[in-house]
Design an enzyme around this catalytic site. Structure first.
Site, mmCIF file in Angstrom:
data_model
loop_
_atom_site.group_PDB
_atom_site.id
_atom_site.type_symbol
_atom_site.label_atom_id
_atom_site.label_comp_id
_atom_site.label_asym_id
_atom_site.label_seq_id
_atom_site.Cartn_x
_atom_site.Cartn_y
_atom_site.Cartn_z
ATOM 1 N N HIS A 27 7.364 1.587 19.040
ATOM 2 C CA HIS A 27 6.254 1.977 18.138
ATOM 3 C C HIS A 27 6.318 3.477 17.798
ATOM 4 O O HIS A 27 5.402 4.248 18.124
ATOM 5 C CB HIS A 27 4.906 1.607 18.753
ATOM 6 N N GLU A 51 1.868 -5.786 22.603
ATOM 7 C CA GLU A 51 2.286 -4.442 22.957
ATOM 8 C C GLU A 51 1.517 -3.895 24.163
ATOM 9 O O GLU A 51 0.303 -4.111 24.218
ATOM 10 C CB GLU A 51 1.997 -3.555 21.736
ATOM 11 N N GLY A 60 0.856 -1.195 0.000
ATOM 12 C CA GLY A 60 0.000 0.000 0.000
ATOM 13 C C GLY A 60 0.884 1.234 0.000
ATOM 14 O O GLY A 60 2.026 1.192 -0.471
ATOM 15 N N ARG A 61 0.360 2.306 0.564
ATOM 16 C CA ARG A 61 1.097 3.586 0.520
ATOM 17 C C ARG A 61 2.482 3.470 1.150
ATOM 18 O O ARG A 61 3.471 3.922 0.588
ATOM 19 C CB ARG A 61 0.327 4.665 1.285
ATOM 20 N N ILE A 62 2.554 2.866 2.345
ATOM 21 C CA ILE A 62 3.844 2.841 3.053
ATOM 22 C C ILE A 62 4.814 1.885 2.354
ATOM 23 O O ILE A 62 5.984 2.226 2.133
ATOM 24 C CB ILE A 62 3.645 2.475 4.545
ATOM 25 N N ALA A 107 4.706 -2.570 11.138
ATOM 26 C CA ALA A 107 3.258 -2.564 10.859
ATOM 27 C C ALA A 107 2.471 -2.877 12.132
ATOM 28 O O ALA A 107 2.118 -1.965 12.893
ATOM 29 C CB ALA A 107 2.954 -3.551 9.740
ATOM 30 N N ARG A 108 2.236 -4.153 12.401
ATOM 31 C CA ARG A 108 1.576 -4.564 13.642
ATOM 32 C C ARG A 108 2.232 -5.863 14.107
ATOM 33 O O ARG A 108 2.480 -6.779 13.306
ATOM 34 C CB ARG A 108 0.073 -4.806 13.419
HETATM 35 C C1 DGY Z 1 -0.746 3.851 12.882
HETATM 36 O O1 DGY Z 1 -1.130 4.991 12.636
HETATM 37 O O2 DGY Z 1 -1.443 2.863 12.646
HETATM 38 C C2 DGY Z 1 0.627 3.700 13.475
HETATM 39 O O3 DGY Z 1 0.870 2.446 13.930
HETATM 40 C C3 DGY Z 1 0.894 4.735 14.548
HETATM 41 O O4 DGY Z 1 1.106 5.919 13.933
#
Ligand code: DGY
Length: 321
Positions: A285, A267, A155-157, A237-238
């Site tokens: 994070h 987390e 995606g964008r990132i 990401a997560r």
């Molecule tokens: C998000 O925005 O989902 C990031 O993990 C925190 O900026």
């Protein structure tokens, strides 16, 4: 009468003052963690909720909030919110896309460079007074030029990371459930691979997918086993996308070379064994943590909330698939 809004934790001051001018605002807590019972009781009479990725807004919370019209998340990821249930109840959910793309991509490159060149280990070495002089094999790392970067989630990132990778002469391959068109791939200089091929081909694997039931433990023990022994895994990401216990085992046993993590499975707890390992860099994070980006995230979430409360369609409405 101004609409009643619950803000779970403070925003940057400017944005919080701006919000307070326009709504009847209650700040739930200055603490990092807001207990669920408190969230439920404070939300009972509120039309708007501005929350963060640390707040779990599930079915139970939504059911106890009869006045709620808008949930504005100050984050792009919305895995902390039961979006489809909220939408079924007629509640709008918004997020903060785009404004954090560049900052998060920058941090990804920082982690790639820091892991491959062992920057944190080397810094610790200097601080411990161990630097006695230049040596031919001191902190040998891995060169980026000519290596392959595998991006999971394009995606964008993911794409912003790909653009940066070109400057380091990295070959870019990607996996995404929705592959790009040939023209888009050409423009970004990226080739599609299925996930297993990406893992076995890449020297660096970087995760930029969102957390969904499908991506939970996507990087499992078996999939870590497909990676090269010299490979590096980056996750901004997560956390739950990676099986953290399996990752520890892979790092301990030298099945992969290193990892750079900005997110964790449980987390803010960090798997204690990760803290003992030299070949992992751990960040709290901070992917989007620049002054510029966090300011934009704050104002974007406030504006989304106000739009929804005025009965308008918010700019950053999260659609349900
Ligand atoms: C998000 O925005 O989902 C990031 O993990 C925190 O900026």
């Amino acid at each position: 009468m101004k609409p009643k809004v619950l803000l779970t934790h403070p925003l940057l001051k400017e944005a919080m003052d701006y919000l307070a001018d326009q709504v009847d605002l209650e700040l739930a807590t200055e603490e990092l963690f807001l207990p669920k019972a408190e969230l439920i009781s404070k939300l009972k009479d509120k039309e708007g909720l501005l929350c963060f990725l640390t707040d779990q807004v599930d079915k139970e919370v939504i059911d106890e909030a009869p006045e709620l019209k808008v949930i504005a998340n100050c984050a792009v990821g919305v895995n902390n919110i039961d979006v489809s249930y909220a939408r079924r109840r007629g509640i709008l959910v918004t997020n903060t896309p785009e404004v954090l793309t560049e900052a998060t991509a920058d941090l990804t490159l920082a982690l790639i460079l820091a892991t491959t060149r062992r920057l944190v280990e080397a810094d610790r070495f200097c601080r411990q007074g161990k630097f006695q002089g230049w040596k031919i094999d001191l902190f040998l790392g891995q060169e980026l030029s000519g290596k392959t970067l595998g991006i999971i989630g394009f995606g964008r990132i993911g794409r912003a990371v790909a653009r940066r990778a070109k400057a380091f002469n990295l070959k870019v391959i990607y996996y995404d459930p929705h592959p790009l068109s040939r023209n888009q791939e050409k423009e970004l200089g990226a080739e599609f691979r299925d996930l297993d091929s990406l893992l076995s081909e890449s020297d660096i694997v970087s995760i930029h997918a969102s957390l969904t039931p499908q991506s939970y433990h996507l990087i499992s023990k078996e999939r870590l086993g497909l990676m090269k022994k010299t490979a590096v895994l980056i996750n901004v990401a997560r956390g739950p996308i990676v099986d953290e216990k399996a990752l520890v085992e892979a790092l301990e046993q030298g099945k992969i070379w290193a990892a750079g993590l900005d997110v964790y499975e449980n987390e803010p707890q960090i798997e204690p064994k990760l803290l003992q390992l030299e070949n992992v860099i751990l960040l709290p994070h901070i992917g989007s943590a620049t002054y510029e980006t966090r300011r934009k995230m704050c104002f974007m979430s406030v504006n989304n909330l106000l739009q929804g409360l005025r009965g308008e369609r918010p700019n950053n409405l999260v659609e349900v698939d």
